[in-house]
Design an enzyme around this catalytic site. Structure first.
Site, short mmCIF file in Angstrom:
data_model
loop_
_atom_site.label_atom_id
_atom_site.label_comp_id
_atom_site.label_asym_id
_atom_site.label_seq_id
_atom_site.Cartn_x
_atom_site.Cartn_y
_atom_site.Cartn_z
N ARG A 1 0.84 -1.21 0.00
CA ARG A 1 0.00 0.00 0.00
C ARG A 1 0.87 1.26 0.00
O ARG A 1 0.51 2.26 -0.63
CB ARG A 1 -0.95 0.00 1.20
CG ARG A 1 -1.95 1.16 1.15
CD ARG A 1 -3.01 1.07 2.22
NE ARG A 1 -2.43 1.11 3.54
CZ ARG A 1 -3.10 0.85 4.67
NH1 ARG A 1 -4.39 0.54 4.61
NH2 ARG A 1 -2.51 0.91 5.84
N ARG B 1 9.74 27.22 -0.52
CA ARG B 1 8.33 26.86 -0.67
C ARG B 1 7.88 27.12 -2.09
O ARG B 1 8.03 28.24 -2.59
CB ARG B 1 7.46 27.66 0.31
CG ARG B 1 5.98 27.33 0.22
CD ARG B 1 5.19 28.01 1.33
NE ARG B 1 3.77 27.65 1.27
CZ ARG B 1 2.85 28.34 0.59
NH1 ARG B 1 3.19 29.42 -0.07
NH2 ARG B 1 1.59 27.95 0.60
N LYS C 1 -2.93 6.93 1.46
CA LYS C 1 -2.69 7.12 2.90
C LYS C 1 -1.75 8.30 3.11
O LYS C 1 -0.57 8.15 3.41
CB LYS C 1 -2.13 5.83 3.52
CG LYS C 1 -2.33 5.75 5.02
CD LYS C 1 -2.17 4.34 5.52
CE LYS C 1 -2.15 4.22 7.02
NZ LYS C 1 -3.37 4.65 7.71
N GLU D 1 -16.27 5.61 6.66
CA GLU D 1 -15.40 4.83 7.56
C GLU D 1 -15.23 5.62 8.86
O GLU D 1 -15.77 6.71 9.01
CB GLU D 1 -14.05 4.54 6.90
CG GLU D 1 -13.30 5.79 6.49
CD GLU D 1 -12.05 5.52 5.65
OE1 GLU D 1 -11.42 4.46 5.81
OE2 GLU D 1 -11.70 6.41 4.84
N1 PDD Z 1 -5.26 4.23 10.36
N2 PDD Z 1 -9.38 4.08 7.41
C1 PDD Z 1 -8.61 5.11 7.77
C2 PDD Z 1 -9.08 6.49 7.43
C3 PDD Z 1 -7.39 4.90 8.43
O1 PDD Z 1 -6.62 5.95 8.80
C4 PDD Z 1 -7.00 3.56 8.76
C5 PDD Z 1 -5.69 3.27 9.45
C6 PDD Z 1 -7.85 2.50 8.37
C7 PDD Z 1 -7.51 1.08 8.65
O2 PDD Z 1 -6.46 0.62 7.82
P1 PDD Z 1 -5.48 -0.54 8.29
O3 PDD Z 1 -6.33 -1.72 8.61
O4 PDD Z 1 -4.62 -0.78 7.13
O5 PDD Z 1 -4.75 -0.03 9.52
C8 PDD Z 1 -9.02 2.80 7.69
C9 PDD Z 1 -3.97 4.05 11.03
C10 PDD Z 1 -3.92 2.85 11.90
C11 PDD Z 1 -3.59 5.35 11.74
O6 PDD Z 1 -3.79 6.38 11.12
O7 PDD Z 1 -3.09 5.32 12.85
#
Ligand code: PDD
Length: 284
Positions: free
Chosen positions: A51, A100, A148, A180
Protein backbone atom coordinates in the site's frame (compact mmCIF):
# COMPACT_ATOMS: atom_id res chain seq x y z
CA UNK A 1 14.61 7.81 25.15
CA UNK A 2 13.50 6.24 21.87
CA UNK A 3 15.80 5.53 18.99
CA UNK A 4 14.17 6.63 15.75
CA UNK A 5 15.15 6.30 12.09
CA UNK A 6 15.75 9.31 9.85
CA UNK A 7 17.11 9.10 6.30
CA UNK A 8 19.41 6.14 6.84
CA UNK A 9 20.46 6.81 10.43
CA UNK A 10 19.34 5.52 13.81
CA UNK A 11 19.33 8.50 16.17
CA UNK A 12 17.94 9.48 19.60
CA UNK A 13 14.49 11.08 19.08
CA UNK A 14 15.70 14.53 20.21
CA UNK A 15 18.41 14.53 17.54
CA UNK A 16 16.11 13.72 14.60
CA UNK A 17 15.68 17.03 12.75
CA UNK A 18 13.75 17.75 9.55
CA UNK A 19 13.92 20.98 7.50
CA UNK A 20 11.21 23.64 7.81
CA UNK A 21 11.05 23.50 3.97
CA UNK A 22 10.16 19.81 3.98
CA UNK A 23 7.17 19.18 1.68
CA UNK A 24 5.59 17.12 4.43
CA UNK A 25 5.62 20.12 6.78
CA UNK A 26 4.52 22.78 4.25
CA UNK A 27 2.10 20.80 2.02
CA UNK A 28 1.27 17.57 3.92
CA UNK A 29 2.97 16.08 0.86
CA UNK A 30 3.73 12.66 2.19
CA UNK A 31 2.38 9.21 2.90
CA UNK A 32 2.52 6.94 5.92
CA UNK A 33 1.91 3.44 7.21
CA UNK A 34 1.33 2.05 10.68
CA UNK A 35 2.39 -1.55 11.26
CA UNK A 36 1.42 -3.36 14.45
CA UNK A 37 3.91 -5.27 16.59
CA UNK A 38 2.85 -8.20 18.79
CA UNK A 39 5.38 -10.37 20.62
CA UNK A 40 8.06 -8.30 18.90
CA UNK A 41 6.80 -9.40 15.45
CA UNK A 42 5.27 -7.44 12.59
CA UNK A 43 1.65 -8.02 11.58
CA UNK A 44 0.66 -7.71 7.91
CA UNK A 45 4.02 -6.21 6.90
CA UNK A 46 3.79 -7.04 3.20
CA UNK A 47 0.32 -5.51 2.89
CA UNK A 48 1.63 -2.26 4.36
CA UNK A 49 4.60 -2.21 2.00
CA UNK A 50 2.37 -2.80 -1.04
CA UNK A 51 0.00 0.00 0.00
CA UNK A 52 2.94 2.33 0.67
CA UNK A 53 4.15 1.82 -2.90
CA UNK A 54 0.63 2.42 -4.22
CA UNK A 55 0.25 5.64 -2.18
CA UNK A 56 3.61 6.94 -3.49
CA UNK A 57 2.64 6.09 -7.07
CA UNK A 58 -0.73 7.85 -6.74
CA UNK A 59 1.02 11.04 -5.53
CA UNK A 60 3.55 10.73 -8.40
CA UNK A 61 6.40 10.40 -5.94
CA UNK A 62 8.93 8.52 -8.02
CA UNK A 63 10.38 6.04 -5.53
CA UNK A 64 10.75 2.26 -5.53
CA UNK A 65 10.16 0.89 -2.06
CA UNK A 66 12.77 -1.64 -0.96
CA UNK A 67 10.95 -4.29 1.10
CA UNK A 68 14.09 -5.91 2.55
CA UNK A 69 15.63 -2.60 3.57
CA UNK A 70 12.43 -1.45 5.28
CA UNK A 71 11.96 -4.82 6.98
CA UNK A 72 15.46 -4.46 8.45
CA UNK A 73 14.67 -0.94 9.71
CA UNK A 74 11.37 -2.10 11.27
CA UNK A 75 13.08 -5.02 13.02
CA UNK A 76 16.00 -2.90 14.14
CA UNK A 77 13.66 -0.33 15.73
CA UNK A 78 11.68 -3.08 17.49
CA UNK A 79 14.94 -4.49 18.87
CA UNK A 80 16.58 -1.18 19.82
CA UNK A 81 13.44 0.06 21.59
CA UNK A 82 12.58 -3.33 23.06
CA UNK A 83 9.00 -3.30 21.75
CA UNK A 84 6.78 -6.24 22.69
CA UNK A 85 3.41 -4.72 21.71
CA UNK A 86 2.90 -1.48 19.82
CA UNK A 87 3.26 0.10 16.42
CA UNK A 88 5.87 1.25 13.95
CA UNK A 89 5.01 4.53 12.25
CA UNK A 90 6.61 5.12 8.85
CA UNK A 91 6.41 8.36 6.89
CA UNK A 92 7.86 9.31 3.52
CA UNK A 93 7.58 12.86 2.18
CA UNK A 94 8.57 14.44 -1.14
CA UNK A 95 11.60 15.85 0.66
CA UNK A 96 13.15 19.27 1.09
CA UNK A 97 13.32 21.53 -2.00
CA UNK A 98 15.02 24.30 0.05
CA UNK A 99 12.13 26.74 -0.43
CA UNK A 100 8.33 26.86 -0.67
CA UNK A 101 6.90 26.22 -4.13
CA UNK A 102 3.62 24.58 -5.23
CA UNK A 103 5.41 22.88 -8.12
CA UNK A 104 7.12 19.59 -7.25
CA UNK A 105 10.88 19.72 -6.70
CA UNK A 106 13.18 17.93 -9.19
CA UNK A 107 12.66 14.16 -9.21
CA UNK A 108 16.12 13.50 -7.77
CA UNK A 109 15.25 15.38 -4.54
CA UNK A 110 15.75 12.76 -1.80
CA UNK A 111 12.60 11.75 0.08
CA UNK A 112 12.45 12.33 3.82
CA UNK A 113 12.06 8.92 5.44
CA UNK A 114 11.11 8.70 9.11
CA UNK A 115 10.23 5.67 11.22
CA UNK A 116 9.55 5.51 14.94
CA UNK A 117 8.05 3.10 17.46
CA UNK A 118 5.04 3.62 19.71
CA UNK A 119 4.44 1.30 22.64
CA UNK A 120 0.80 0.35 23.10
CA UNK A 121 -1.10 -2.59 24.50
CA UNK A 122 -2.63 -4.35 21.50
CA UNK A 123 -3.99 -7.64 22.89
CA UNK A 124 -6.31 -7.85 25.91
CA UNK A 125 -7.44 -4.21 26.15
CA UNK A 126 -10.69 -3.22 27.86
CA UNK A 127 -12.12 -2.17 24.46
CA UNK A 128 -12.51 -5.87 23.57
CA UNK A 129 -15.03 -6.34 26.38
CA UNK A 130 -16.51 -2.84 26.70
CA UNK A 131 -16.60 -1.71 23.06
CA UNK A 132 -16.53 1.85 21.73
CA UNK A 133 -19.12 4.60 21.26
CA UNK A 134 -19.21 6.55 18.00
CA UNK A 135 -21.08 9.59 16.70
CA UNK A 136 -21.71 10.43 13.05
CA UNK A 137 -19.93 13.44 11.57
CA UNK A 138 -20.09 14.75 7.98
CA UNK A 139 -17.09 13.49 6.00
CA UNK A 140 -15.32 16.65 4.81
CA UNK A 141 -12.06 14.99 3.71
CA UNK A 142 -10.72 15.26 0.18
CA UNK A 143 -11.73 12.86 -2.60
CA UNK A 144 -8.69 10.52 -2.53
CA UNK A 145 -9.04 8.81 0.82
CA UNK A 146 -7.64 5.65 -0.73
CA UNK A 147 -4.20 7.30 -0.58
CA UNK A 148 -2.69 7.12 2.90
CA UNK A 149 -1.48 10.72 3.06
CA UNK A 150 -0.38 12.55 6.21
CA UNK A 151 -3.09 15.22 5.81
CA UNK A 152 -5.10 14.04 8.80
CA UNK A 153 -6.51 17.33 10.04
CA UNK A 154 -10.14 16.54 9.33
CA UNK A 155 -10.04 13.09 10.98
CA UNK A 156 -8.38 14.76 13.96
CA UNK A 157 -11.14 17.42 14.17
CA UNK A 158 -13.81 14.71 13.86
CA UNK A 159 -12.18 12.67 16.62
CA UNK A 160 -12.26 15.73 18.89
CA UNK A 161 -15.91 16.42 18.03
CA UNK A 162 -16.67 12.82 19.05
CA UNK A 163 -14.79 13.21 22.32
CA UNK A 164 -16.61 16.46 23.09
CA UNK A 165 -19.88 14.55 22.66
CA UNK A 166 -18.73 11.86 25.10
CA UNK A 167 -17.95 9.28 22.41
CA UNK A 168 -14.69 7.55 21.47
CA UNK A 169 -14.65 8.06 17.72
CA UNK A 170 -16.57 9.42 14.75
CA UNK A 171 -18.11 7.51 11.85
CA UNK A 172 -17.84 9.77 8.84
CA UNK A 173 -20.90 10.34 6.66
CA UNK A 174 -21.27 11.11 2.97
CA UNK A 175 -24.76 11.56 1.43
CA UNK A 176 -26.32 9.70 4.37
CA UNK A 177 -23.95 6.74 4.04
CA UNK A 178 -21.08 5.80 6.35
CA UNK A 179 -17.68 5.96 4.70
CA UNK A 180 -15.40 4.83 7.56
CA UNK A 181 -14.13 5.79 11.02
CA UNK A 182 -11.53 8.53 11.56
CA UNK A 183 -8.75 5.93 11.45
CA UNK A 184 -10.52 2.62 10.84
CA UNK A 185 -12.92 0.84 8.50
CA UNK A 186 -16.57 0.46 9.56
CA UNK A 187 -18.84 -2.61 9.57
CA UNK A 188 -22.34 -3.58 10.65
CA UNK A 189 -23.89 -7.02 11.07
CA UNK A 190 -27.55 -7.67 10.30
CA UNK A 191 -29.20 -11.12 10.41
CA UNK A 192 -25.75 -12.73 10.37
CA UNK A 193 -24.61 -10.78 7.32
CA UNK A 194 -21.53 -8.54 7.52
CA UNK A 195 -21.95 -5.26 5.65
CA UNK A 196 -19.03 -2.93 4.89
CA UNK A 197 -18.52 -0.21 2.29
CA UNK A 198 -17.01 -1.41 -1.00
CA UNK A 199 -13.51 -0.27 -2.00
CA UNK A 200 -13.27 2.99 -3.95
CA UNK A 201 -11.54 6.37 -3.62
CA UNK A 202 -13.97 7.15 -0.75
CA UNK A 203 -12.18 5.02 1.86
CA UNK A 204 -8.77 3.73 2.81
CA UNK A 205 -8.24 0.16 1.61
CA UNK A 206 -7.48 -1.24 5.05
CA UNK A 207 -4.93 -4.02 5.41
CA UNK A 208 -6.92 -5.28 8.41
CA UNK A 209 -10.14 -5.05 6.37
CA UNK A 210 -8.71 -7.39 3.74
CA UNK A 211 -7.55 -9.91 6.33
CA UNK A 212 -10.79 -9.75 8.35
CA UNK A 213 -12.89 -10.34 5.21
CA UNK A 214 -10.68 -13.36 4.41
CA UNK A 215 -11.35 -14.61 7.97
CA UNK A 216 -15.10 -14.11 7.41
CA UNK A 217 -14.81 -16.32 4.33
CA UNK A 218 -12.97 -19.02 6.31
CA UNK A 219 -15.80 -18.90 8.87
CA UNK A 220 -18.34 -19.13 6.01
CA UNK A 221 -19.92 -15.84 7.07
CA UNK A 222 -21.86 -13.88 4.47
CA UNK A 223 -20.31 -10.53 3.46
CA UNK A 224 -21.94 -7.71 1.51
CA UNK A 225 -19.58 -4.96 0.30
CA UNK A 226 -21.78 -1.91 -0.20
CA UNK A 227 -22.44 1.48 1.40
CA UNK A 228 -24.79 1.38 4.41
CA UNK A 229 -26.80 4.23 5.93
CA UNK A 230 -26.49 5.48 9.48
CA UNK A 231 -30.10 4.34 10.07
CA UNK A 232 -29.12 0.81 9.07
CA UNK A 233 -26.28 1.09 11.56
CA UNK A 234 -28.67 2.16 14.36
CA UNK A 235 -30.81 -0.91 13.62
CA UNK A 236 -27.90 -3.36 13.23
CA UNK A 237 -27.41 -6.40 15.46
CA UNK A 238 -23.69 -5.59 15.81
CA UNK A 239 -21.12 -3.12 14.62
CA UNK A 240 -17.34 -3.05 14.65
CA UNK A 241 -14.34 -1.24 13.23
CA UNK A 242 -10.99 -2.53 11.98
CA UNK A 243 -7.49 -1.05 11.93
CA UNK A 244 -3.92 -2.27 12.22
CA UNK A 245 -3.58 -1.27 15.86
CA UNK A 246 -7.16 -2.03 16.92
CA UNK A 247 -7.68 -5.32 15.02
CA UNK A 248 -11.51 -5.53 15.30
CA UNK A 249 -13.02 -3.20 17.86
CA UNK A 250 -16.69 -3.61 18.85
CA UNK A 251 -18.91 -0.53 18.42
CA UNK A 252 -21.67 -0.65 21.04
CA UNK A 253 -23.31 2.75 20.61
CA UNK A 254 -23.92 5.01 17.59
CA UNK A 255 -25.27 8.56 18.09
CA UNK A 256 -26.57 7.52 21.50
CA UNK A 257 -28.39 4.44 20.13
CA UNK A 258 -27.39 1.08 21.58
CA UNK A 259 -26.28 -1.32 18.86
CA UNK A 260 -28.03 -4.68 19.38
CA UNK A 261 -27.62 -5.66 23.03
CA UNK A 262 -25.24 -2.76 23.64
CA UNK A 263 -22.42 -5.27 24.19
CA UNK A 264 -19.72 -6.62 21.85
CA UNK A 265 -21.35 -9.15 19.50
CA UNK A 266 -20.48 -12.75 18.58
CA UNK A 267 -19.61 -12.10 14.92
CA UNK A 268 -17.02 -9.45 15.79
CA UNK A 269 -15.65 -11.60 18.62
CA UNK A 270 -15.20 -14.65 16.36
CA UNK A 271 -13.56 -12.56 13.65
CA UNK A 272 -11.19 -10.98 16.13
CA UNK A 273 -10.12 -14.38 17.49
CA UNK A 274 -9.48 -15.82 14.02
CA UNK A 275 -7.79 -12.62 12.82
CA UNK A 276 -5.33 -12.78 15.74
CA UNK A 277 -4.68 -16.52 15.26
CA UNK A 278 -4.07 -16.19 11.50
CA UNK A 279 -1.97 -13.05 11.72
CA UNK A 280 0.17 -14.24 14.62
CA UNK A 281 0.97 -17.38 12.60
CA UNK A 282 2.04 -15.21 9.67
CA UNK A 283 3.82 -12.48 11.71
CA UNK A 284 7.47 -11.85 10.76
N1 PDD B 1 -5.26 4.23 10.36
N2 PDD B 1 -9.38 4.08 7.41
C1 PDD B 1 -8.61 5.11 7.77
C2 PDD B 1 -9.08 6.49 7.43
C3 PDD B 1 -7.39 4.90 8.43
O1 PDD B 1 -6.62 5.95 8.80
C4 PDD B 1 -7.00 3.56 8.76
C5 PDD B 1 -5.69 3.27 9.45
C6 PDD B 1 -7.85 2.50 8.37
C7 PDD B 1 -7.51 1.08 8.65
O2 PDD B 1 -6.46 0.62 7.82
P1 PDD B 1 -5.48 -0.54 8.29
O3 PDD B 1 -6.33 -1.72 8.61
O4 PDD B 1 -4.62 -0.78 7.13
O5 PDD B 1 -4.75 -0.03 9.52
C8 PDD B 1 -9.02 2.80 7.69
C9 PDD B 1 -3.97 4.05 11.03
C10 PDD B 1 -3.92 2.85 11.90
C11 PDD B 1 -3.59 5.35 11.74
O6 PDD B 1 -3.79 6.38 11.12
O7 PDD B 1 -3.09 5.32 12.85
Amino acid sequence: MRTVYLNGDYVPENEANVSIFDRGFLFADGVYEVTTVVDGKLIGFDGHIERLQRSLNELKINYKVNREELLTVHRELVARNNIDQGMIYLQMTRGNPGDRDFAFPPEDTPLTVVLFTQEKQIIGTSIETKGLKVVSVDDLRWGRRDIKTVQLLFPSLAKMEAKEKGADDAWLMQDGYVTEGTSNNAYIVKDGKIITRDLSNDILHGITRKSVLACAKLLQMEVEERPFTIEEAYAADEAFATSASGFTNPIVEIDGNKVGTGKPGPVGDRLRALYIAENMKAAI
